[in-house]
Design a protein around this motif. Structure first.
Motif, mmCIF file in Angstrom:
data_model
loop_
_atom_site.group_PDB
_atom_site.id
_atom_site.type_symbol
_atom_site.label_atom_id
_atom_site.label_comp_id
_atom_site.label_asym_id
_atom_site.label_seq_id
_atom_site.Cartn_x
_atom_site.Cartn_y
_atom_site.Cartn_z
ATOM 1 N N GLY A 270 85.752 37.932 60.185
ATOM 2 C CA GLY A 270 85.347 37.903 61.833
ATOM 3 C C GLY A 270 85.742 36.581 62.467
ATOM 4 O O GLY A 270 84.896 35.979 63.195
ATOM 5 N N GLU B 36 73.225 42.413 60.973
ATOM 6 C CA GLU B 36 73.085 43.827 60.622
ATOM 7 C C GLU B 36 72.892 44.383 59.450
ATOM 8 O O GLU B 36 71.990 45.077 59.080
ATOM 9 C CB GLU B 36 73.786 44.786 61.665
ATOM 10 C CG GLU B 36 73.769 44.226 63.189
ATOM 11 C CD GLU B 36 74.631 43.278 63.676
ATOM 12 O OE1 GLU B 36 75.059 42.449 62.878
ATOM 13 O OE2 GLU B 36 74.868 43.068 65.034
ATOM 14 N N ALA C 281 76.245 30.991 74.301
ATOM 15 C CA ALA C 281 77.670 31.692 74.452
ATOM 16 C C ALA C 281 77.928 32.425 73.401
ATOM 17 O O ALA C 281 77.978 31.910 72.092
ATOM 18 C CB ALA C 281 78.704 30.841 74.774
ATOM 19 N N MET C 282 77.790 33.927 73.318
ATOM 20 C CA MET C 282 77.836 34.443 72.176
ATOM 21 C C MET C 282 78.820 35.935 72.263
ATOM 22 O O MET C 282 79.229 36.125 73.313
ATOM 23 C CB MET C 282 76.570 35.249 71.448
ATOM 24 C CG MET C 282 75.258 34.012 71.651
ATOM 25 S SD MET C 282 73.873 34.627 71.235
ATOM 26 C CE MET C 282 73.201 35.417 72.345
ATOM 27 N N GLY C 283 79.067 36.664 71.419
ATOM 28 C CA GLY C 283 79.618 38.065 71.336
ATOM 29 C C GLY C 283 79.056 38.953 72.152
ATOM 30 O O GLY C 283 77.788 38.644 72.439
ATOM 31 N N ILE D 14 81.544 39.322 60.963
ATOM 32 C CA ILE D 14 81.942 40.485 61.548
ATOM 33 C C ILE D 14 80.763 40.956 62.243
ATOM 34 O O ILE D 14 79.510 40.613 61.885
ATOM 35 C CB ILE D 14 82.334 41.668 60.377
ATOM 36 C CG1 ILE D 14 83.594 41.163 59.728
ATOM 37 C CG2 ILE D 14 82.570 43.061 60.969
ATOM 38 C CD1 ILE D 14 84.040 41.898 58.535
ATOM 39 N N VAL D 15 80.793 41.780 63.281
ATOM 40 C CA VAL D 15 79.746 42.281 63.989
ATOM 41 C C VAL D 15 79.307 43.767 63.477
ATOM 42 O O VAL D 15 80.150 44.349 63.437
ATOM 43 C CB VAL D 15 79.948 42.174 65.539
ATOM 44 C CG1 VAL D 15 81.080 42.982 66.160
ATOM 45 C CG2 VAL D 15 78.553 42.611 66.454
ATOM 46 N N GLY D 16 77.925 43.919 63.409
ATOM 47 C CA GLY D 16 77.580 45.136 62.941
ATOM 48 C C GLY D 16 77.437 45.572 61.711
ATOM 49 O O GLY D 16 77.917 44.749 60.763
HETATM 50 P P1 NDP Z 1 82.125 38.566 68.308
HETATM 51 O O1 NDP Z 1 82.025 40.071 68.935
HETATM 52 O O2 NDP Z 1 82.304 37.392 68.975
HETATM 53 O O3 NDP Z 1 83.041 38.787 66.909
HETATM 54 C C1 NDP Z 1 83.034 39.919 65.913
HETATM 55 C C2 NDP Z 1 84.010 39.706 64.938
HETATM 56 O O4 NDP Z 1 83.940 40.659 64.221
HETATM 57 C C3 NDP Z 1 85.645 39.406 65.459
HETATM 58 O O5 NDP Z 1 86.287 38.679 64.665
HETATM 59 C C4 NDP Z 1 85.922 40.813 65.605
HETATM 60 O O6 NDP Z 1 87.458 40.825 65.684
HETATM 61 C C5 NDP Z 1 85.336 41.213 64.200
HETATM 62 N N1 NDP Z 1 85.143 42.653 64.076
HETATM 63 C C6 NDP Z 1 84.576 43.434 64.911
HETATM 64 N N2 NDP Z 1 84.581 44.768 64.693
HETATM 65 C C7 NDP Z 1 85.229 44.670 63.364
HETATM 66 C C8 NDP Z 1 85.293 45.944 62.495
HETATM 67 N N3 NDP Z 1 85.126 47.075 62.651
HETATM 68 N N4 NDP Z 1 85.989 45.450 61.241
HETATM 69 C C9 NDP Z 1 86.201 44.076 60.920
HETATM 70 N N5 NDP Z 1 86.084 43.258 61.777
HETATM 71 C C10 NDP Z 1 85.576 43.496 62.945
HETATM 72 O O7 NDP Z 1 80.501 38.459 67.350
HETATM 73 P P2 NDP Z 1 79.807 37.318 67.101
HETATM 74 O O8 NDP Z 1 80.762 36.048 66.725
HETATM 75 O O9 NDP Z 1 78.838 36.941 68.372
HETATM 76 O O10 NDP Z 1 78.566 37.748 66.181
HETATM 77 C C11 NDP Z 1 78.964 37.920 64.736
HETATM 78 C C12 NDP Z 1 77.734 38.144 64.109
HETATM 79 O O11 NDP Z 1 76.902 37.122 63.970
HETATM 80 C C13 NDP Z 1 76.703 39.474 64.593
HETATM 81 O O12 NDP Z 1 76.287 40.243 63.542
HETATM 82 C C14 NDP Z 1 75.855 38.704 65.253
HETATM 83 O O13 NDP Z 1 74.719 39.176 65.506
HETATM 84 C C15 NDP Z 1 75.794 37.409 64.516
HETATM 85 N N6 NDP Z 1 75.288 36.249 65.048
HETATM 86 C C16 NDP Z 1 75.894 35.715 66.305
HETATM 87 C C17 NDP Z 1 75.617 34.641 67.078
HETATM 88 C C18 NDP Z 1 76.410 34.147 68.066
HETATM 89 O O14 NDP Z 1 76.215 33.007 68.525
HETATM 90 N N7 NDP Z 1 77.440 34.556 68.648
HETATM 91 C C19 NDP Z 1 74.312 33.909 66.489
HETATM 92 C C20 NDP Z 1 73.583 34.526 65.664
HETATM 93 C C21 NDP Z 1 74.089 35.574 64.786
HETATM 94 P P3 NDP Z 1 88.422 41.107 66.942
HETATM 95 O O15 NDP Z 1 87.939 39.656 67.726
HETATM 96 O O16 NDP Z 1 89.738 41.472 66.588
HETATM 97 O O17 NDP Z 1 87.587 41.932 67.610
#
Ligand code: NDP
Length: 385
Positions: free
Chosen positions: A8, A123, A200-202, A98-100
């Protein structure tokens, strides 16, 4: 020199991790970076960091990725299996961002190699907590929490003497609608919901913060990671997001971790752990912050808090159903197909309609996840009709 893989890498956590890794090229060598569809972001990061491999989940993006990496020496790969392979390359340190639940199988693959696996991706831990923890015990992998709250608890928790811990207190900013009435929340837009006041988050976690399901998922995550009964994990609203969480001890001492609202702080803690590394953030200016406020959260306006606590207490398949239904509902809201209040209603309805036996292995978790998603999709269609 530590080898690093970032699952991710193009997301919010992924780019924060890259920022830290790129500041210390003598300390970290990038093994693999992955993304879903963002070819340009992935290729640019892979070239900048001289990564060994760049992997895109969407196979339709493979040719574009190969073209973008031509002559760079970075190996290109595509598809779900290639993401799992990248997770299994045996890096010393893997960021799971990765998200989810799409991150579940890659996380399991990383854990199987026995290195340090840093969990931002909450998740999978919610849906498959026992399965993940058992896999880590078996492989000897070290799981470190990147989520700011859990990282804070990790820093304050006396693992050698857990009987001295009275409570864990998770702090919550309350999200953008913390002062809204239910009526006001009914009509909110996607743009309002993703505009988090402090972080600032996804998109997905931003919506989860707005419904407060994020804090519900974190409650379950905390119960998985720390040896404290669920009824001794509390949530307190703390608007400033300066204290990231607290551990309360039986003697009346409460330990807190404070820091700026920047995920590079907890990520740096896991990157350097058990040592420390410098980050570019200015030190906290406590005088400028002035005051720290605390309030009780409101489970009536934010029913996701109640749903998550009930799922945690019931155990078994309930957390996996909660998470799967929430992922579907959040995606539908992001696509403007359902209203904001329907997110929690769909989760509630899916939990009411589906009560399978507790999953005991990865395949069973994935089956529960898939069935819960199908039921939640039906409910989304009802809302849209
Ligand atoms: P983003 O949506 O910003 O990034 C998600 C990443 O996962 C991207 O690199 C995306 O690729 C990739 N991705 C999405 N779907 C898939 C898939 N089906 N298969 C493979 N790769 C995939 O999310 P965040 O960085 O905000 O969050 C990531 C995780 O971290 C989540 O579980 C969130 O709950 C957790 N988290 C986030 C925080 C934050 O501050 N953002 C804080 C604490 C926890 P692409 O860019 O190509 O879509």
């Amino acid at each position: 020199m530590r080898t690093v893989t970032i699952l991710g890498a193009t997301g919010s956590i992924g780019t924060s991790t890259l920022d830290l890794v790129e500041r210390e090229p003598d300390r970290f060598r990038v093994r693999a970076l992955t993304a879903n569809t963002d070819v340009a972001g992935l290729a640019a990061a892979a070239i900048r960091t001289h990564a060994e491999r760049a992997v895109i989940a969407d196979e339709a993006c493979f040719d574009a990725l190969r073209a973008a990496l031509l002559g760079s020496g970075v190996e290109a790969a595509a598809g779900r299996e290639a993401i799992i392979d990248a997770a299994a390359t045996g890096a010393d340190w893997t960021m799971a961002a990765i998200v989810g639940c799409a991150g579940l199988e890659p996380v399991m693959a990383a854990i199987a190699t026995g290195g340090v696996v840093v969990l931002a991706n909450k998740e999978p831990l919610v849906s498959a907590g026992e399965v993940i923890l058992a896999a880590a015990r078996e492989s000897g992998a070290t799981l470190l929490p990147a989520d700011s709250e859990h990282n804070a608890i990790f820093q304050c928790f006396d693992f050698a003497r857990p009987e001295g811990v009275r409570r864990i207190i998770l702090t919550a900013s309350g999200g953008p609608f913390r002062d809204y009435t239910i009526e006001q929340m009914r009509g909110v837009t996607r743009e309002q919901a993703v505009a988090h006041p402090n972080w600032a988050m996804g998109a997905k976690i931003s919506i989860d913060s707005a419904t407060m399901m994020n804090k519900g998922l974190e409650l379950i995550e905390a119960a998985r990671l720390f040896p404290v009964p669920a009824d001794r994990i509390e949530i307190v609203l703390h608007r400033q997001s300066v204290i990231h969480s607290m551990v309360d001890y039986v003697d009346g001492s409460m330990l807190a971790q404070l820091g700026p609202s920047d995920m590079r702080v907890p990520i740096a803690h896991t990157l350097a752990w058990p040592a420390r590394m410098t980050t570019p953030m200015a030190p906290l200016d406590l005088v400028a912050i002035g005051k720290l406020e605390f309030e009780a959260p409101d489970p009536v306006r934010f029913p996701a808090l109640r749903l998550a606590r009930e799922a945690l207490q019931a155990g078994g398949a309930r957390p996996a159903i909660l998470n799967a239904a929430n992922e579907i509902a959040v995606e539908a809201f992001l696509q403007r197909r359902i209203g904001f209040l329907e997110i929690a209603a769909i989760v509630d309805d899916t939990l009411a309609r589906y009560d399978p036996a507790a999953p005991t292995d990865l395949a069973a978790v994935l089956a529960v996840d898939s069935e819960a998603r199908a039921l939640a999709i039906e409910r989304v269609e009802d809302c849209v009709a």
